[in-house]
Motif scaffolding. Structure first.
Motif, short mmCIF file in Angstrom:
data_model
loop_
_atom_site.label_atom_id
_atom_site.label_comp_id
_atom_site.label_asym_id
_atom_site.label_seq_id
_atom_site.Cartn_x
_atom_site.Cartn_y
_atom_site.Cartn_z
N ASP A 3 0.83 -1.21 0.00
CA ASP A 3 0.00 0.00 0.00
C ASP A 3 0.86 1.26 0.00
O ASP A 3 0.56 2.24 -0.67
N LEU A 4 1.97 1.21 0.75
CA LEU A 4 2.88 2.36 0.79
C LEU A 4 3.51 2.59 -0.58
O LEU A 4 3.55 3.71 -1.07
N CYS A 5 3.97 1.52 -1.22
CA CYS A 5 4.57 1.65 -2.55
C CYS A 5 3.55 2.16 -3.56
O CYS A 5 3.86 3.04 -4.37
N LYS A 6 2.34 1.65 -3.51
CA LYS A 6 1.30 2.10 -4.43
C LYS A 6 0.99 3.58 -4.23
O LYS A 6 0.85 4.34 -5.18
N ALA A 7 0.92 4.02 -2.98
CA ALA A 7 0.66 5.42 -2.69
C ALA A 7 1.81 6.30 -3.16
O ALA A 7 1.60 7.40 -3.65
N LEU A 8 3.04 5.82 -3.02
CA LEU A 8 4.19 6.58 -3.50
C LEU A 8 4.15 6.71 -5.02
O LEU A 8 4.47 7.75 -5.57
N VAL A 9 3.77 5.63 -5.69
CA VAL A 9 3.66 5.68 -7.15
C VAL A 9 2.62 6.70 -7.57
O VAL A 9 2.87 7.54 -8.43
N ASN A 10 1.48 6.69 -6.94
CA ASN A 10 0.40 7.61 -7.30
C ASN A 10 0.63 9.02 -6.76
O ASN A 10 0.23 9.99 -7.39
N GLY A 11 1.26 9.15 -5.61
CA GLY A 11 1.41 10.44 -4.96
C GLY A 11 2.65 11.22 -5.33
O GLY A 11 2.76 12.39 -5.01
N CYS A 12 3.59 10.58 -6.01
CA CYS A 12 4.85 11.27 -6.32
C CYS A 12 4.97 11.58 -7.81
O CYS A 12 6.07 11.81 -8.29
N GLY A 13 3.90 11.54 -8.54
CA GLY A 13 3.95 11.92 -9.94
C GLY A 13 4.66 10.95 -10.85
O GLY A 13 5.51 11.34 -11.62
N GLY A 14 4.34 9.68 -10.75
CA GLY A 14 4.86 8.72 -11.72
C GLY A 14 6.04 7.90 -11.28
O GLY A 14 6.85 7.49 -12.09
N VAL A 15 6.17 7.63 -10.01
CA VAL A 15 7.23 6.73 -9.55
C VAL A 15 6.79 5.32 -9.91
O VAL A 15 5.68 4.92 -9.63
N ASP A 16 7.66 4.56 -10.55
CA ASP A 16 7.34 3.20 -10.98
C ASP A 16 8.16 2.23 -10.15
O ASP A 16 9.35 2.07 -10.36
N SER A 17 7.53 1.60 -9.17
CA SER A 17 8.29 0.75 -8.24
C SER A 17 8.44 -0.67 -8.74
O SER A 17 7.61 -1.18 -9.47
N ILE A 18 9.52 -1.29 -8.31
CA ILE A 18 9.73 -2.71 -8.55
C ILE A 18 8.84 -3.45 -7.56
O ILE A 18 8.74 -3.06 -6.40
#
Length: 83
Positions: free
Chosen positions: A59-74
């Motif tokens: 959930d934290l990674c997903k929020a970072l992806v959505n909340g940071c303007g396009g971060v694409d996490s592994i």
């Protein structure tokens, strides 16, 4: 707290800093003591199992992806961060 990403947006929040970057991997360090991160983190807090409150790493990674303007996490394995 560190995250390892394939790519990262230049529009990171003040609590996130790129510490190293290669063509295939970006190391992002999160200042988990920053007040804005604490508010962000607190907004994700939920009951993970009866009587246990925390944040799932997915959930934290997903929020970072959505909340940071396009971060694409592994993809990460499922763990929880307890508060």
């Amino acid at each position: 707290m560190k995250f390892y990403l394939k790519e990262v947006s230049p529009n990171l929040p003040p609590w996130a800093t790129i510490t190293s970057k290669t063509p295939n991997l970006v190391e992002l360090e999160i200042n988990d003591n920053h007040p804005d991160f604490q508010l962000f983190f607190d907004g994700l807090t939920s009951e993970i199992q009866p009587g246990v409150v925390g944040v799932k790493s997915a959930d934290l990674c997903k929020a970072l992806v959505n909340g940071c303007g396009g971060v694409d996490s592994i993809p990460v394995r499922e763990i929880s961060i307890f508060v």
